[in-house]
Motif scaffolding. Sequence first.
Motif, short mmCIF file in Angstrom:
data_model
loop_
_atom_site.label_atom_id
_atom_site.label_comp_id
_atom_site.label_asym_id
_atom_site.label_seq_id
_atom_site.Cartn_x
_atom_site.Cartn_y
_atom_site.Cartn_z
N TRP A 1 0.84 -1.19 0.00
CA TRP A 1 0.00 0.00 0.00
C TRP A 1 0.88 1.24 0.00
CZ3 TRP A 1 -5.46 -0.72 0.70
CH2 TRP A 1 -5.83 -2.05 0.94
N VAL A 2 0.42 2.29 -0.64
CA VAL A 2 1.16 3.55 -0.64
C VAL A 2 0.30 4.65 -0.03
CG1 VAL A 2 2.67 2.98 -2.57
CG2 VAL A 2 0.47 4.04 -3.03
N ARG A 3 0.94 5.50 0.73
CA ARG A 3 0.27 6.68 1.28
C ARG A 3 0.11 7.72 0.17
NH1 ARG A 3 0.14 6.73 6.95
NH2 ARG A 3 1.61 5.29 7.96
N HIS A 4 -0.56 8.82 0.52
CA HIS A 4 -0.84 9.87 -0.45
C HIS A 4 -0.56 11.21 0.21
CE1 HIS A 4 -3.82 11.02 -3.93
NE2 HIS A 4 -2.81 11.85 -3.84
N PRO B 1 -8.20 0.25 -3.97
CA PRO B 1 -8.17 1.69 -3.67
C PRO B 1 -8.79 1.99 -2.31
CG PRO B 1 -9.25 1.19 -5.79
CD PRO B 1 -9.17 -0.07 -5.01
N PRO C 1 -0.47 8.37 -6.29
CA PRO C 1 -0.32 6.94 -6.02
C PRO C 1 -0.86 6.05 -7.14
CG PRO C 1 -2.08 7.87 -4.68
CD PRO C 1 -1.37 9.01 -5.31
N VAL C 2 -1.87 6.52 -7.85
CA VAL C 2 -2.42 5.69 -8.93
C VAL C 2 -1.38 5.52 -10.03
CG1 VAL C 2 -4.31 5.43 -10.58
CG2 VAL C 2 -4.75 6.47 -8.34
N ILE D 1 -6.40 7.74 -0.55
CA ILE D 1 -6.57 8.90 -1.42
C ILE D 1 -7.57 9.85 -0.78
CG2 ILE D 1 -7.40 9.71 -3.67
CD1 ILE D 1 -6.57 7.00 -4.82
N LEU E 1 1.32 3.13 -8.73
CA LEU E 1 0.86 1.74 -8.73
C LEU E 1 0.69 1.21 -10.15
CD1 LEU E 1 -1.61 1.67 -5.72
CD2 LEU E 1 0.81 1.05 -5.81
N THR F 1 -4.04 1.86 -2.06
CA THR F 1 -3.80 3.24 -1.65
C THR F 1 -4.38 3.43 -0.25
OG1 THR F 1 -5.88 4.06 -2.60
CG2 THR F 1 -3.94 4.06 -4.03
#
Length: 343
Positions: free
Chosen positions: A47-50, A108, A60-61, A81, A64, A78
């Motif tokens: 997972w990635v932060r925003h 998401p 992040p989109v 978001i 990814l 994410t």
Amino acid sequence: MPSTPRPLRRLGFLTIGLFDGADPGRGHESTLEIIELGERLGFDSAWVRHRHLQYGISSPVAVLAAASQRTSRIELGTAVIPLGWENPLRLAEDLATVDLLSGGRLNPGVSVGPPMHYEQVKEALYPDTADAEDFSYERVRRLLDFVRGKAATDFSGVEGFEVFSDVVQPHSAGLGQRLWYGGGSLGSARWAGEHGMNFLTSSVVRATEPDGPYDFAEIQLSHIREFRAHHPDGEAARVSQGLVVIPTDSATPEQRARYEAYAAKRLPRTTAPQGPGRLLFAPDIVGTSAEIAERLHAHAAFREVDEVAFALPFTFEHEDYVQILTDMATHLGPALGRPAATA
């Protein structure tokens, strides 16, 4: 009475993707390498932060999308978001596109509310509509409708040589069931459940009671139970917990000292609600995997989940993340009941 801990079924991690403003490409490449490593180590999700107007992942989109072409199995999420910065229709198009490119691996996670520092950014973000924008759950509902295939317009058909659809294209079947809401209050947990979303909990909750003592785990547990009580799937509804845990099994003495100093510096904020939002933070957990597992098995909210996306600390070096992820996969996961995967 405390519930019986659920064996850990899905192991994930969360990264902020920090970068140096003088060399942002290297930081983004580091993030992609960490996701690739996660897949090799057998993690179920990354997972990635925003972050906006900061030195962390602002798109992040797009990140990814790149990760989807460098991995084949790991799910990509994410967390989260902030929809106050987004147009739900355009975001629905982007999410569906990346989900198709990934082979249906996108998860998401979103949240609502005004953008951070809205008074300072609103003229740049919404120069003509700043005072009319709706930052409520309605923004999530619109995104859900578009992703799940509800009509976005009353026009469709052929016009000249062009064909038009009344629903967002491309449409990715199944994506609508993989949307998560990142919430820290009873109200957000209830709303997510009522709308059939999955629920992301983190190391932050809202302390609504005016007086203490404040028990982070018990507050988070109440949110999980509220969510499932209002979700069509009941006890089977998906919840992922995102505490900060730092295993030290293979860490060097220098790393262990730095990790412990990091956690100690952040500990004072966990003793009482912070700011007007009354945010209560969970302590970071540093130690061997056996020590971390013991603390998690005693954590009231952790006992109710079988999915995690452990948050990587913000400011560590690439080599630190490699060590932490390796220990999570090979030591902590098995200590929590999830068999280690072969790298």
